[in-house]
Design an enzyme around this catalytic site. Sequence first.
Site, short mmCIF file in Angstrom:
data_model
loop_
_atom_site.label_atom_id
_atom_site.label_comp_id
_atom_site.label_asym_id
_atom_site.label_seq_id
_atom_site.Cartn_x
_atom_site.Cartn_y
_atom_site.Cartn_z
N LYS A 128 0.68 -1.17 -0.15
CA LYS A 128 -0.01 0.61 0.37
C LYS A 128 0.75 0.84 0.26
O LYS A 128 1.75 1.23 -0.09
CB LYS A 128 -1.30 0.25 1.36
CG LYS A 128 -2.00 0.65 0.98
CD LYS A 128 -3.17 0.33 0.95
CE LYS A 128 -4.30 0.99 0.35
NZ LYS A 128 -5.31 0.73 -0.37
N ASP A 168 -7.13 4.04 -5.05
CA ASP A 168 -7.54 3.99 -3.54
C ASP A 168 -7.80 6.39 -2.87
O ASP A 168 -8.49 6.88 -3.78
CB ASP A 168 -6.47 3.80 -2.10
CG ASP A 168 -7.24 3.65 -0.68
OD1 ASP A 168 -7.99 2.42 -0.88
OD2 ASP A 168 -7.23 4.42 -0.33
P1 NDP Z 1 -13.00 7.91 -3.21
O1 NDP Z 1 -12.58 8.92 -2.70
O2 NDP Z 1 -13.53 7.72 -4.25
O3 NDP Z 1 -14.17 7.92 -2.26
C1 NDP Z 1 -14.21 8.22 -0.67
C2 NDP Z 1 -15.88 8.76 0.23
O4 NDP Z 1 -15.67 8.52 1.23
C3 NDP Z 1 -15.71 9.94 -0.57
O5 NDP Z 1 -16.86 10.33 -1.11
C4 NDP Z 1 -15.30 10.57 0.82
O6 NDP Z 1 -16.30 11.97 0.79
C5 NDP Z 1 -16.07 10.14 1.42
N1 NDP Z 1 -15.52 9.85 3.31
C6 NDP Z 1 -14.49 10.61 3.51
N2 NDP Z 1 -13.93 10.57 4.63
C7 NDP Z 1 -15.59 10.10 4.89
C8 NDP Z 1 -16.14 10.12 6.74
N3 NDP Z 1 -15.31 10.30 7.75
N4 NDP Z 1 -17.52 10.01 6.37
C9 NDP Z 1 -18.36 9.79 5.33
N5 NDP Z 1 -17.85 9.74 4.35
C10 NDP Z 1 -16.39 9.91 4.16
O7 NDP Z 1 -12.65 6.02 -2.50
P2 NDP Z 1 -12.66 5.05 -2.70
O8 NDP Z 1 -13.85 4.77 -2.82
O9 NDP Z 1 -11.97 4.14 -3.36
O10 NDP Z 1 -12.64 3.96 -1.32
C11 NDP Z 1 -13.32 4.17 -0.21
C12 NDP Z 1 -13.13 2.84 1.09
O11 NDP Z 1 -12.77 1.76 0.61
C13 NDP Z 1 -11.21 3.37 0.69
O12 NDP Z 1 -11.51 2.52 2.66
C14 NDP Z 1 -10.38 2.49 0.93
O13 NDP Z 1 -8.99 1.83 1.08
C15 NDP Z 1 -11.35 1.27 0.43
N6 NDP Z 1 -11.09 0.31 -1.01
C16 NDP Z 1 -11.33 0.91 -1.88
C17 NDP Z 1 -11.14 0.13 -2.90
C18 NDP Z 1 -10.93 0.98 -4.75
O14 NDP Z 1 -11.19 -0.16 -5.97
N7 NDP Z 1 -11.47 2.10 -4.81
C19 NDP Z 1 -11.26 -0.85 -3.05
C20 NDP Z 1 -11.37 -1.86 -1.84
C21 NDP Z 1 -11.04 -1.04 -0.11
P3 NDP Z 1 -15.54 13.20 -0.07
O15 NDP Z 1 -16.38 13.43 -1.17
O16 NDP Z 1 -15.79 14.67 0.62
O17 NDP Z 1 -14.05 13.50 0.13
#
Ligand code: NDP
Length: 449
Positions: A128, A168
């Site tokens: 990572k 990520d």
């Molecule tokens: P993104 O950056 O695409 O999206 C993250 C989202 O979470 C955004 O909408 C962000 O809001 C929101 N967010 C951040 N902090 C908070 C909070 N405290 N409460 C509510 N919403 C919040 O990231 P991903 O979707 O790629 O990743 C999300 C999770 O999934 C992470 O934990 C990542 O490690 C995990 N993951 C991702 C994978 C992937 O393929 N992308 C694979 C496996 C796991 P805002 O728009 O305001 O920033």
Amino acid sequence: MINNNYVKTVYKNIQAKYPYEKEFLQAVLEVLETLEPVVENDAQIEKLGILERIVEPERMITFRVSWVDDNGKVQVNTGYRCQFNSAIGPYKGGLRFHPTVNASVIKFLGFEQTFKNSLTGLSMGGGKGGSDFDPKGKSDMEIMRFCQSFMTELYRHIGQFTDVPAGDIGVGKREVGYLYGQYKRISNEFTGVLTGKALEFGGSLGRTEATGYGLCYFTQKMLETLKGTNFNDKKVIVSGSGNVAIYAAQKAKELGAKIIAMSDSCGYIYDKNGIDLQLIKNIKEVKRERIKEYLKKYPNAIYVDNCRDIWSIPCDIALPCATQNELDENSAKLLVKNGCIAVAEGANMPSTPKAIQIFIDNDIAYAPGKASNAGGVAVSGLEMSQNSLRLSWSFDQVDQKLKEIMENLFDRVYKTSQKYSDGKNLVIGANIAGFEKVCEAMKIQGIAY
Ligand code: NDP
């Protein structure tokens, strides 16, 4: 609670060595607690120091990333790449750009990734990386300059057979594009060194949807097996509105569910008639705006200025897809009180240890992220295969393989949890099934690291 002396010593030593790395310690403790029965049945694990080795990254790279902002001012961030474990394949895992990134967060994610990648059945080790750089509010050119500077150091540590990063939080197609461009320029080679690429230069159809879709394939099987039901007609809350959240919501809807709430880091939207996903995509993916904008088209929906309260809405299924430790003990109690039957994690470690205990104690079907969100890295593995073959598979081919991988993964986790407990505790199943393959590979390879 750890009872076994060897396991206890390993945890105490890591705690003494890295006292400030709270996310990393949380992830290590959660895994070690469940490995006790395996350790007790196999004396080789202690003799060969498998646990001491598995909790220590093979390599942790930290570097300065200097870049110039639009005002001509030099800015400095910290970059990381944690090459955690290469026992079963090249290091593989995403890059996160977010102000909360530090060594502890990167190490916890790399540690989790090792077991997750093992669970997919594909040949990928755990890694990572990322930076405390915040892409929010930056211009495209600032993001490009940051990515170029980041890759100018990272390129010497990665390679298609060595370490293959992906996206990520804060790293999507745009960032992967800039990172790839710089890698190609410095190394003078066009190889599958990153995944999550755009389709125009070697990306895989289905990668964007993979984590969210995979989460729902896993959850559907879990609901059928543990609860004798499925997504149909269920009220679902999805936290976040990023890559994972949007496609989890899309697949759950396709499977018959109604998505009633979604969030971003500022607050959440509750729409009892069902969230308009097309609008969410437009707000978050196209315009990159706040989720609050939803109210402009749907003034009768409710917006609450606190994302953590999303779990107070009554629902049947909760899909936390935002970030680590977003669902705590109080939220877990509310979910139980409101009759929630299943929690399946799209994010990495979104539920606190106390929340998990509450799910288990109250017979909520609980899918730990290292199993249920493995679809993203699984399709990244398929992207690597397509790059090596110089071929592109159709969306349906990739989606079909993803579904098979997630269903097989569920079966393996479920069977392992039946072997070591009552079959309902999938945390035990996921940790042990993920550990076994890595452990065996480490034994066979000798004291390589
Ligand atoms: P993104 O950056 O695409 O999206 C993250 C989202 O979470 C955004 O909408 C962000 O809001 C929101 N967010 C951040 N902090 C908070 C909070 N405290 N409460 C509510 N919403 C919040 O990231 P991903 O979707 O790629 O990743 C999300 C999770 O999934 C992470 O934990 C990542 O490690 C995990 N993951 C991702 C994978 C992937 O393929 N992308 C694979 C496996 C796991 P805002 O728009 O305001 O920033």
